[in-house]
Design an enzyme around this catalytic site. Structure first.
Site, PDB file in Angstrom:
ATOM      1  N   CYS A 130       0.811  -1.222   0.000  1.00 16.15           N
ATOM      2  CA  CYS A 130       0.000   0.000   0.000  1.00 16.15           C
ATOM      3  C   CYS A 130       0.847   1.276   0.000  1.00 16.15           C
ATOM      4  O   CYS A 130       0.563   2.219  -0.753  1.00 16.15           O
ATOM      5  CB  CYS A 130      -0.974  -0.017   1.171  1.00 16.15           C
ATOM      6  SG  CYS A 130      -0.236  -0.483   2.731  1.00 16.15           S
ATOM      7  N   HIS A 243      -2.632   6.605   3.982  1.00 13.44           N
ATOM      8  CA  HIS A 243      -1.204   6.716   4.269  1.00 13.44           C
ATOM      9  C   HIS A 243      -0.663   7.995   3.628  1.00 13.44           C
ATOM     10  O   HIS A 243      -1.138   8.423   2.577  1.00 13.44           O
ATOM     11  CB  HIS A 243      -0.424   5.544   3.619  1.00 13.44           C
ATOM     12  CG  HIS A 243      -0.644   4.215   4.255  1.00 13.44           C
ATOM     13  ND1 HIS A 243      -1.403   4.015   5.381  1.00 13.44           N
ATOM     14  CD2 HIS A 243      -0.164   2.987   3.910  1.00 13.44           C
ATOM     15  CE1 HIS A 243      -1.382   2.722   5.706  1.00 13.44           C
ATOM     16  NE2 HIS A 243      -0.639   2.075   4.818  1.00 13.44           N
TER      17      HIS A 243
END
Ligand code: A2P
Length: 332
Positions: A130, A243
């Protein structure tokens, strides 16, 4: 009418699995039939897809009969055990874990970056890490324009990247703190509420964590850039979703902020938000729930030659996982 697919989701009850359902609904993915699979812990759980309740079944050797497409988001162990079962049943497996990413026989794909690699698949395609996915969404267009050489970076990673239990852990610790109670960490080695933890994934002999080496390793594979070097420190932060990555990137050709802006403004899957004087730059709260990653804080790096510093944020459950997996399926 176009073809419709028999789809299975392994790990349907997890943070990424639930997101896969929402992404397929939103994108009107041509589903003929949907099989939801998980561990015996959640057998019988009901999940909604397109307004209809569906019952979660236990994953076993017979789960893939008649399935065309199997999304795996149940960790490396389950993928190693069952991806070949899905392949033998004639399905194409798209795995979100790290189990097969660096396997030379298995394409590792971000559709905006290396869609051509998906063509060589033999029934199994890996979805990238990710943090790597979010960082590369900005680095790839810059690479095409200026020739990427190396990157120094720190990540600010949301708890949902560690799954549903970690989301609950942050919430419990925040609530406990407000009422002066204590909550013992279970998922992370330290409290995550009101803290940051410079430790994501397990430590390697070189002192980096596995997660930290993924940007270099997976970056080399997807960018087709064997000499690419990336030094990353991964940090878990008390953010539920999305993120962020602070990047200092060095290029082989001269770069300017204006030229970089022009490139990033046109890049697919990316929104340029870069007006520091108006306090406009990406934040995880703003990036959460959005398909596009966001990039901003562009400046000429004062410590590198041909260097650019930048900040990227992206919903890691979407571009870093479920959305990218569904985009790979659409590509096929
Ligand atoms: P379960 O809910 O039954 O534990 P997360 O990443 O949010 O932790 O989710 C992981 C997902 O993978 C969950 O859906 C979980 O199911 C599933 N899972 C974990 N281990 C197994 C296993 N051995 N077999 C099938 N599914 C598994």
């Amino acid at each position: 009418m176009g073809k419709k697919y028999h789809v299975a989701i392994v790990g349907a009850t997890g943070a990424v699995g639930l997101e896969l359902l929402r992404v397929m609904e939103r994108r009107d993915f041509p589903v003929a039939d949907l099989r939801l699979l998980a561990s015996p812990r959640s057998a019988g759980t009901k999940l909604k897809f397109r307004g209809e309740e569906r019952v979660v079944a236990v994953l076993d050797e017979d789960s893939f009969a008649g399935i065309d497409l199997a999304f795996f988001s149940a960790g490396s162990g389950t993928a190693k055990q069952f991806a070949s079962v899905a392949q033998r049943a004639g399905a194409v497996a798209i795995d979100n874990s790290s189990a097969f990413r660096m396997d030379a026989e298995v394409p590792l794909v971000i559709p905006e970056i290396n869609p051509e690699d998906a063509r060589t698949h033999r029934g199994l395609i890996a979805n990238p890490n990710c943090t790597t996915a979010v960082a590369l969404m900005a680095l790839h267009p810059l690479h095409q324009a200026f020739g990427l050489r190396r990157v120094f970076a720190s990540s600010y990673q949301a708890v949902s990247g560690s799954g549903a239990r970690a989301i609950a852990e942050l919430r419990e610790q925040v609530e406990a703190s407000v009422s002066n109670a204590s909550a013992t960490p279970q998922v992370y080695p330290h409290p995550i509420a009101f803290n940051v933890i410079p430790h994501v994934d397990s430590f390697l002999e070189n002192g980096y964590t596995r997660e930290e080496m993924k940007l270099q390793n997976e970056g080399r594979k997807m960018l087709h850039l064997p000499d690419f070097r990336a030094s990353l420190t991964c940090v878990r932060v008390p953010v539920y979703r999305a993120h962020s990555v602070a990047l200092s990137a060095e290029f082989s050709r001269p770069i300017s902020v204006e030229a970089a802006r022009e490139v990033l403004a046109k890049a697919p899957g990316l929104d340029l938000i870069d007006e520091p004087s108006a306090n406009r730059y990406p934040t995880p709260l703003d990036a959460a729930g959005k398909d596009n990653c966001q990039v901003g804080r562009l400046r000429i790096d004062c410590a590198l030659d041909n260097g650019l510093s930048l900040w990227v944020a992206g919903d890691q459950l979407l571009k870093g996982a479920a959305l990218n997996a569904v985009q790979i399926a659409e590509l096929l």
